[in-house]
Motif scaffolding. Structure first.
Motif, PDB file in Angstrom:
ATOM      1  N   GLU A   1       7.169  35.251  27.545  1.00 28.09           N
ATOM      2  CA  GLU A   1       6.105  34.298  27.249  1.00 28.09           C
ATOM      3  C   GLU A   1       4.711  34.843  27.504  1.00 28.09           C
ATOM      4  O   GLU A   1       3.778  34.587  26.756  1.00 28.09           O
ATOM      5  N   ASP A   2       4.608  35.653  28.556  1.00 32.86           N
ATOM      6  CA  ASP A   2       3.280  36.214  28.846  1.00 32.86           C
ATOM      7  C   ASP A   2       2.976  37.441  27.969  1.00 32.86           C
ATOM      8  O   ASP A   2       1.925  38.059  28.094  1.00 32.86           O
ATOM      9  N   GLY A   3       3.902  37.799  27.084  1.00 32.06           N
ATOM     10  CA  GLY A   3       3.660  38.919  26.177  1.00 32.06           C
ATOM     11  C   GLY A   3       3.701  40.281  26.850  1.00 32.06           C
ATOM     12  O   GLY A   3       3.287  41.281  26.270  1.00 32.06           O
ATOM     13  N   GLU A   4       4.257  40.336  28.068  1.00 34.56           N
ATOM     14  CA  GLU A   4       4.238  41.591  28.823  1.00 34.56           C
ATOM     15  C   GLU A   4       5.525  42.401  28.676  1.00 34.56           C
ATOM     16  O   GLU A   4       5.542  43.592  28.937  1.00 34.56           O
TER      17      GLU A   4
END
Ligand code: IPM
Ligand code: MN
Length: 373
Positions: free
Chosen positions: A150-153
């Motif tokens: 979700e945090d794109g990490e």
């Protein structure tokens, strides 16, 4: 005979080169009394723009109903430059492969004597190279679960293979080797990957039933060197989806013939024929792209339909165009009066129709030398 051919021009130079392949097919139809019923279908960027879907239902239906599928190219710089776009043209092709279960991608790497000079490798290394890459096309990281946290990490691509998937392409590769120099090289990373270890185990078992074929193993990193150092040592290469993608392109380039190489992808019911090269965005609309790979895809398609003589006629015409240097700028060079895409297509079609009386005047007309009219 009557045949239904699905035609998917696709993106970039796809439509331009596919048109030349159709010219060749039309000439074959006239010469050998066949009827080719083309049904055009959309895939890639155009249907994303019109209906938000890179693979419309209609395209799947057209492909399923066809005797064979001729495909151009797919991809667009707009999508290449923006990885955040969720709907992408390539998804259309991947879904089509899955829908039709086109598990076996065959990439013959042939060195055309007229094109050795275009190879980045020394002539003595590349001369005599004759390889067929069998690339598994429906498994591996291409089709496994994909995730972006979700945090794109954190991103994940899962690579999965089943014994069934490995088995069916392995048989095809070994059968092909029996008709060739009887050697299969399995390329994997079994020192690291679990999927590769399953490939090794499965392929080793199957190899025992093909006593006349020698099986060799190469780690992919090592293979990337060996293919450049000694390409003539290879016969049939068997590998998974991702390695196959990379090695097919590497071999196409070292052969010097990237604009001329065609490939096919088979399932049990359907088959698709396509150039190895991509969309070549810089050339779009300029009539400069090399149509020979698409034209040779059409020859492969005919071969698949059992039309061997007809396929040979196209191949002879292609050889002739190379002999006479009626070729596009990628082969001939920009400054040497290269032929336009459409002119190469015209020549091939004319040669198919007129080869019996291939008089000098006809050749001169096309070669743009003198005309004796
Ligand atoms: C190919 C292409 C495709 C692939 C792309 C367009 C998705 O490169 O057919 O090799 O990676 O399989
Ligand atoms: Mn590729």
């Amino acid at each position: 005979m009557k045949y239904k051919i699905a035609v998917i021009p696709g993106d970039g130079i796809g439509p331009e080169v596919t048109n030349q392949a159709k010219k060749a097919l039309d000439a074959v139809a006239e010469m050998y009394n066949h009827i080719f019923l083309y049904e055009e279908a959309q895939l890639g960027t155009a249907p994303i723009e019109t209906e938000g879907n890179p693979l419309p239902e209609k395209t799947i239906e057209v492909c399923k109903n066809a005797d064979a599928i001729l495909f151009g190219a797919i991809g667009d710089p707009k999508y290449d430059q923006d990885p955040s776009l969720r709907i992408r043209p390539e998804q259309g092709l991947l879904t089509l492969r899955k829908e039709l279960d086109l598990y076996c991608n065959i990439n013959p790497v042939k060195v055309f004597s007229q094109l050795i000079k275009n190879s980045p490798l020394k002539r003595e290394i590349v001369k005599g190279t004759d390889i067929v890459v069998f690339r598994e096309l429906t498994g591996g990281s291409y089709f496994g679960k994909k995730e972006l946290s979700e945090d794109g990490e954190i991103a994940t691509d899962i690579s999965t293979y089943s014994v069934h998937q490995i088995t069916r392409i392995t048989h095809r590769a070994f059968k092909a080797a029996q008709g060739r120099r009887k050697k299969v090289t399995l390329i994997d990373k079994s020192n690291v990957l679990e999927t590769s270890r399953l490939w090794r185990k499965t392929v080793t078992e199957i190899a025992k039933t093909y006593k006349d074929v020698k099986l060799e193993y190469l780690y992919a990193d090592n293979a990337s060197k060996k293919l450049i150092l000694q390409p003539t040592k290879f016969d049939v290469i068997l590998t998974d989806n991702l390695f196959g993608d990379l090695f097919s392109d590497e071999l196409a380039v070292i052969s010097g013939s990237i604009g001329v190489l065609a490939s096919s992808s088979f399932g049990e019911e359907n088959a698709i024929f396509t150039p190895v090269h991509g969309t070549y965005p810089e050339a779009v609309g300029k009539d400069i792209a090399n149509p020979l790979a698409s034209i040779l895809s059409a020859a492969m398609l005919l071969e698949h339909l059992g039309l061997t003589e007809e396929a040979d006629a196209i191949e002879r015409a292609v050889e002739k165009s190379l002999d006479l240097n009626i070729t596009t700028e990628d082969i001939k060079g920009k400054n040497k009066y290269p032929a336009k895409t459409s002119k190469v297509g015209d020549f091939i079609a004319d040669y198919i129709l007129n080869q019996e009386d291939s008089n000098l005047n006809f050749i001169n007309m096309h070669a743009g030398q003198s005309t004796i009219i």
